[in-house]
Design a protein around this motif. Structure first.
Motif, PDB file in Angstrom:
ATOM      1  N   ARG A   5      66.883  31.306  32.489  1.00 55.89           N
ATOM      2  CA  ARG A   5      65.242  30.944  32.282  1.00 55.89           C
ATOM      3  C   ARG A   5      64.997  30.764  30.782  1.00 55.89           C
ATOM      4  O   ARG A   5      65.267  31.542  30.117  1.00 55.89           O
ATOM      5  N   ARG A   6      64.411  29.674  30.396  1.00 54.40           N
ATOM      6  CA  ARG A   6      63.916  29.451  29.207  1.00 54.40           C
ATOM      7  C   ARG A   6      62.464  28.938  29.108  1.00 54.40           C
ATOM      8  O   ARG A   6      61.962  28.189  29.935  1.00 54.40           O
ATOM      9  N   LEU A   7      61.970  29.078  27.964  1.00 48.32           N
ATOM     10  CA  LEU A   7      60.444  28.699  27.760  1.00 48.32           C
ATOM     11  C   LEU A   7      60.769  27.363  26.933  1.00 48.32           C
ATOM     12  O   LEU A   7      61.082  27.439  25.882  1.00 48.32           O
ATOM     13  N   PHE A   8      60.021  26.240  27.372  1.00 43.55           N
ATOM     14  CA  PHE A   8      60.050  25.054  27.009  1.00 43.55           C
ATOM     15  C   PHE A   8      58.705  24.651  26.415  1.00 43.55           C
ATOM     16  O   PHE A   8      57.701  24.921  27.275  1.00 43.55           O
ATOM     17  N   TYR A   9      58.524  24.029  25.475  1.00 41.76           N
ATOM     18  CA  TYR A   9      57.177  23.379  25.079  1.00 41.76           C
ATOM     19  C   TYR A   9      57.431  22.216  24.211  1.00 41.76           C
ATOM     20  O   TYR A   9      58.368  21.996  23.308  1.00 41.76           O
ATOM     21  N   LEU A  10      56.419  21.434  24.080  1.00 42.02           N
ATOM     22  CA  LEU A  10      56.258  20.326  23.058  1.00 42.02           C
ATOM     23  C   LEU A  10      55.511  20.593  21.699  1.00 42.02           C
ATOM     24  O   LEU A  10      54.665  21.548  21.715  1.00 42.02           O
ATOM     25  N   ARG A  11      56.290  20.378  20.727  1.00 44.60           N
ATOM     26  CA  ARG A  11      55.797  20.452  19.250  1.00 44.60           C
ATOM     27  C   ARG A  11      55.988  19.265  18.437  1.00 44.60           C
ATOM     28  O   ARG A  11      57.240  18.826  18.295  1.00 44.60           O
ATOM     29  N   GLU A  53      59.057  16.842  19.246  1.00 45.21           N
ATOM     30  CA  GLU A  53      60.293  17.653  19.765  1.00 45.21           C
ATOM     31  C   GLU A  53      60.028  18.412  20.829  1.00 45.21           C
ATOM     32  O   GLU A  53      59.068  18.821  21.314  1.00 45.21           O
ATOM     33  N   LEU A  54      60.987  18.392  21.923  1.00 47.88           N
ATOM     34  CA  LEU A  54      61.106  19.288  22.985  1.00 47.88           C
ATOM     35  C   LEU A  54      61.576  20.536  22.625  1.00 47.88           C
ATOM     36  O   LEU A  54      63.033  20.606  22.149  1.00 47.88           O
ATOM     37  N   CYS A  55      61.028  21.689  22.523  1.00 50.01           N
ATOM     38  CA  CYS A  55      61.602  23.004  21.923  1.00 50.01           C
ATOM     39  C   CYS A  55      61.667  24.198  23.143  1.00 50.01           C
ATOM     40  O   CYS A  55      61.228  23.829  23.984  1.00 50.01           O
ATOM     41  N   PHE A  56      62.789  24.903  22.912  1.00 48.19           N
ATOM     42  CA  PHE A  56      62.901  26.005  23.617  1.00 48.19           C
ATOM     43  C   PHE A  56      63.456  27.168  22.876  1.00 48.19           C
ATOM     44  O   PHE A  56      64.027  26.910  21.987  1.00 48.19           O
ATOM     45  N   VAL A  57      63.292  28.330  23.552  1.00 47.06           N
ATOM     46  CA  VAL A  57      63.611  29.539  22.835  1.00 47.06           C
ATOM     47  C   VAL A  57      64.531  30.359  23.662  1.00 47.06           C
ATOM     48  O   VAL A  57      64.123  30.576  24.777  1.00 47.06           O
ATOM     49  N   PRO A  58      66.120  30.406  23.114  1.00 48.23           N
ATOM     50  CA  PRO A  58      66.865  31.230  23.827  1.00 48.23           C
ATOM     51  C   PRO A  58      66.721  32.589  24.033  1.00 48.23           C
ATOM     52  O   PRO A  58      65.839  33.033  22.953  1.00 48.23           O
ATOM     53  N   PRO A  59      67.332  33.295  24.932  1.00 47.00           N
ATOM     54  CA  PRO A  59      67.138  34.844  24.590  1.00 47.00           C
ATOM     55  C   PRO A  59      67.489  35.333  23.397  1.00 47.00           C
ATOM     56  O   PRO A  59      68.542  34.832  22.802  1.00 47.00           O
ATOM     57  N   PRO A  60      66.995  36.560  22.987  1.00 46.58           N
ATOM     58  CA  PRO A  60      67.634  37.181  21.623  1.00 46.58           C
ATOM     59  C   PRO A  60      69.127  37.700  22.085  1.00 46.58           C
ATOM     60  O   PRO A  60      69.313  38.067  23.227  1.00 46.58           O
ATOM     61  N   PRO A  61      69.799  37.681  20.858  1.00 38.90           N
ATOM     62  CA  PRO A  61      71.275  38.297  21.365  1.00 38.90           C
ATOM     63  C   PRO A  61      71.183  39.726  21.726  1.00 38.90           C
ATOM     64  O   PRO A  61      70.205  40.450  21.139  1.00 38.90           O
TER      65      PRO A  61
END
Length: 102
Positions: A18-24, A27-35
């Motif tokens: 599961r990733r949070l996707f958003y337009l900025r 660009e289509l951006c997403f945030v991977p989970p922290p290590p």
């Protein structure tokens, strides 16, 4: 913006995350989970918080060559880019329609 399930990028990976996707901008951006990291001990013997910086991943909209719907039952689609492809799953049919037509 919203949550999508992204298939692992390794050719051996069959799992979705599961990733949070958003337009900025463009660009289509997403945030991977922290290590995952264990907290390091504090000098007084307590535990310190681990500060994690989440690296935002960006997919330029101009690099997307095609959007393919793979499964309307699993709400699965693929973004085909010049350098790689992204297999994604939406949480519902309505969300799939929004992501594919936007």
């Amino acid at each position: 913006s919203g949550y999508l399930w992204k298939k692992g990028s390794s050719w051996l990976s069959f799992s979705y995350h599961r990733r949070l996707f958003y337009l900025r901008h463009d660009e289509l951006c997403f945030v991977p989970p922290p290590p995952s990291a264990a907290p390091s001990p504090a000098p007084d013997g307590g535990a310190l918080e681990v500060s994690r910086t989440e690296a935002e991943r960006r997919i330029p909209l101009g690099s997307i060559l095609n959007v393919r719907v793979h499964s309307k039952v699993k709400f699965e689609f693929e973004l085909v880019c010049a350098s790689r492809s992204y297999r994604l799953r939406a949480p519902s049919a309505q969300a799939l329609a929004v992501w594919v037509t936007t």
